[in-house]
Scaffold this active site. Structure first.
Site, PDB file in Angstrom:
ATOM      1  N   LYS A 161       0.856  -1.189   0.000  1.00 21.88           N
ATOM      2  CA  LYS A 161       0.000   0.000   0.000  1.00 21.88           C
ATOM      3  C   LYS A 161       0.892   1.239   0.000  1.00 21.88           C
ATOM      4  CE  LYS A 161      -3.590  -2.149   2.930  1.00 21.88           C
ATOM      5  NZ  LYS A 161      -4.399  -2.012   4.166  1.00 21.88           N
ATOM      6  N   ASP A 203       0.474 -11.501   1.067  1.00 25.52           N
ATOM      7  CA  ASP A 203      -0.943 -11.246   0.793  1.00 25.52           C
ATOM      8  C   ASP A 203      -1.138 -10.556  -0.559  1.00 25.52           C
ATOM      9  OD1 ASP A 203      -0.013 -11.109   3.497  1.00 25.52           O
ATOM     10  OD2 ASP A 203      -1.936 -10.361   4.195  1.00 25.52           O
ATOM     11  N   SER A 206      -0.810 -15.975   5.384  1.00 26.74           N
ATOM     12  CA  SER A 206      -0.019 -15.258   4.386  1.00 26.74           C
ATOM     13  C   SER A 206       0.537 -16.223   3.344  1.00 26.74           C
ATOM     14  CB  SER A 206       1.100 -14.464   5.060  1.00 26.74           C
ATOM     15  OG  SER A 206       2.082 -15.309   5.625  1.00 26.74           O
ATOM     16  N   TRP A 234      -2.274 -17.157   1.008  1.00 28.66           N
ATOM     17  CA  TRP A 234      -2.486 -16.175  -0.068  1.00 28.66           C
ATOM     18  C   TRP A 234      -1.520 -16.440  -1.227  1.00 28.66           C
ATOM     19  CZ3 TRP A 234      -6.880 -13.966   0.311  1.00 28.66           C
ATOM     20  CH2 TRP A 234      -7.354 -13.309   1.458  1.00 28.66           C
TER      21      TRP A 234
END
Length: 410
Positions: free
Chosen positions: A171, A181, A252, A255
């Site tokens: 992000k 992820d 994790s 994912w």
């Protein structure tokens, strides 16, 4: 054990048409010893995937309600759930699953293709995942709003911040960081869009994302992958030499494993990176089965089964089951991994699935959420991972359960 607050009961009445009863006036007794109509009963003759899906629809007539939100929101968890519903529609042909997806998309996307609440400038890779549900909607309808929304999400990836080694930041607020992820959140959408609309010219870039996170999170001793990597090595949770986070978190790695089996759908047989991605899947799968509990399940902190406070966790388990089952079906993994997947699924049914008298299915022992950094600060310690709330029916667990059950045809 009952999980039926008032709004669940109201929801049940609204969606009775989804469920098959033998006779409309037949009555059964529920756990509170009150009469219920069999038209509200979810049949135990359905596959487990459909039993849970219909339980979810019964509790939440619209998909945006599954997060407990007061208003519709575009997020990765609903995208995960609805991806599992797409698989159910493909395997069963039952229109209610497609309708559940379409209603969500049409609630969140206006006629101009604007996604409600989506803010591109936040560069949150989680926001990409739900876009996967739009490909089939566009293919079937040719409605321009879906392609506009798809293009919007693709445009984020074109300018998404990257590490100096060209990996997508998780992000904007987490600079220089790649999390396992994020591979699931971005890579399968990126690969599908690029294959359909861009002649597959970015598959090398997509494979590079997997290569980077593998190189910088792999543990040579166990073969497991640490949760994240900080290229800058500035975060308090990051090892000052390697940038790795300090512990293994099962979800994790789930994912990452799911991202591998899903993204491989778009890599042609002759692509030079295809074999590398398959090798990653094999290496990670071989490492994971060494930590599969005798129950068939996996622990929240994967490599510390004996440590006080650790627990057998549903979401990571279901993600591994799905990746193993699909990997075997597609020929990426040896057949023995189907046995490990079946063992895991049996462990889920025996230990972490609860069924009410009316047939409603619940998934227990789901870690509600976990991450790194932020405020309050998440340090990636063992104590942190076991301190996050353990919940029932969270989408991190229900979506992967449906994916796993549908892949196994259980």
């Amino acid at each position: 054990m009952s999980y039926k607050p008032l709004y669940y009961l109201i929801s049940s009445v609204l969606v009775t048409t989804f469920f098959i009863g033998c006779k409309p006036d037949t009555k059964l007794k529920n756990t509170e010893n009150t009469e219920i109509s069999e038209s509200l009963v979810i049949s135990d003759t359905l596959p487990w995937s459909e039993r849970l899906a219909e339980s979810i629809i019964k509790r939440h007539p619209e998909a945006w309600q599954t997060e407990g939100s007061v208003r519709p929101e575009w997020n990765y968890k609903i995208g995960l759930l609805l991806t599992s519903f797409e698989g159910l529609y493909e395997s069963s042909g039952k229109k209610q699953y497609k309708d559940y997806i379409k209603t969500f998309a049409d609630t969140l996307i206006n006629e101009s293709g604007v996604i409600k609440g989506y803010e591109r400038e936040k560069f949150n890779i989680d926001m990409i995942n739900a876009g996967k549900i739009l490909f089939n909607l566009y293919e079937e309808s040719k409605d321009s709003k879906y392609i506009v929304a798809l293009d919007t999400l693709r445009s984020q990836l074109k300018t998404h911040p990257r590490t100096s080694s060209n990996g997508f930041w998780h992000k904007k607020i987490y600079p220089n960081q790649m999390w396992l992820d994020g591979l699931y959140m971005g890579a399968p959408f990126y690969a599908q869009y690029n294959t359909l609309f861009e002649n597959g010219d970015k598959l090398d870039d997509i494979a590079h994302q997997f290569e980077l996170i593998w190189e910088h999170t792999i543990d040579s001793e166990t073969g497991l992958l640490y949760h994240a990597w900080d290229e800058s090595k500035q975060m308090d949770w990051a090892d000052k030499t390697t940038g790795k986070s300090p512990n293994f978190w099962s979800r994790s790695m789930g994912w990452y494993a799911m991202a591998l089996v899903d993204v491989l759908d778009y890599f042609p047989q002759d692509h030079p990176k295809r074999a590398l991605l398959i090798s990653y899947l094999n290496q990670l799968s071989e490492a994971l089965v060494k930590f599969q509990d005798e129950s068939g399940l996996w622990y929240q902190v994967t490599d510390m089964p004996e440590r006080k406070g650790n627990y057998l966790e549903a979401s990571g388990t279901c993600m591994f089951i799905y990746a193993f089952a699909k990997g075997v079906k597609k020929g990426y993994l040896p057949a023995i991994f189907r046995t490990y997947a079946d063992r895991g699924f049996k462990g889920m049914i025996d230990n972490l699935v609860e069924v009410e008298k009316d047939g409603e299915v619940h998934i227990t022992n789901i870690c509600k959420s976990a991450g790194l950094g932020g405020n309050p600060y998440r340090d990636g310690s063992f104590e942190y991972y076991i301190s996050e709330p353990i919940v029932t029916d969270n989408l991190h667990g229900t979506g992967p359960f449906i994916l796993a059950a549908n892949e196994l045809q259980q």
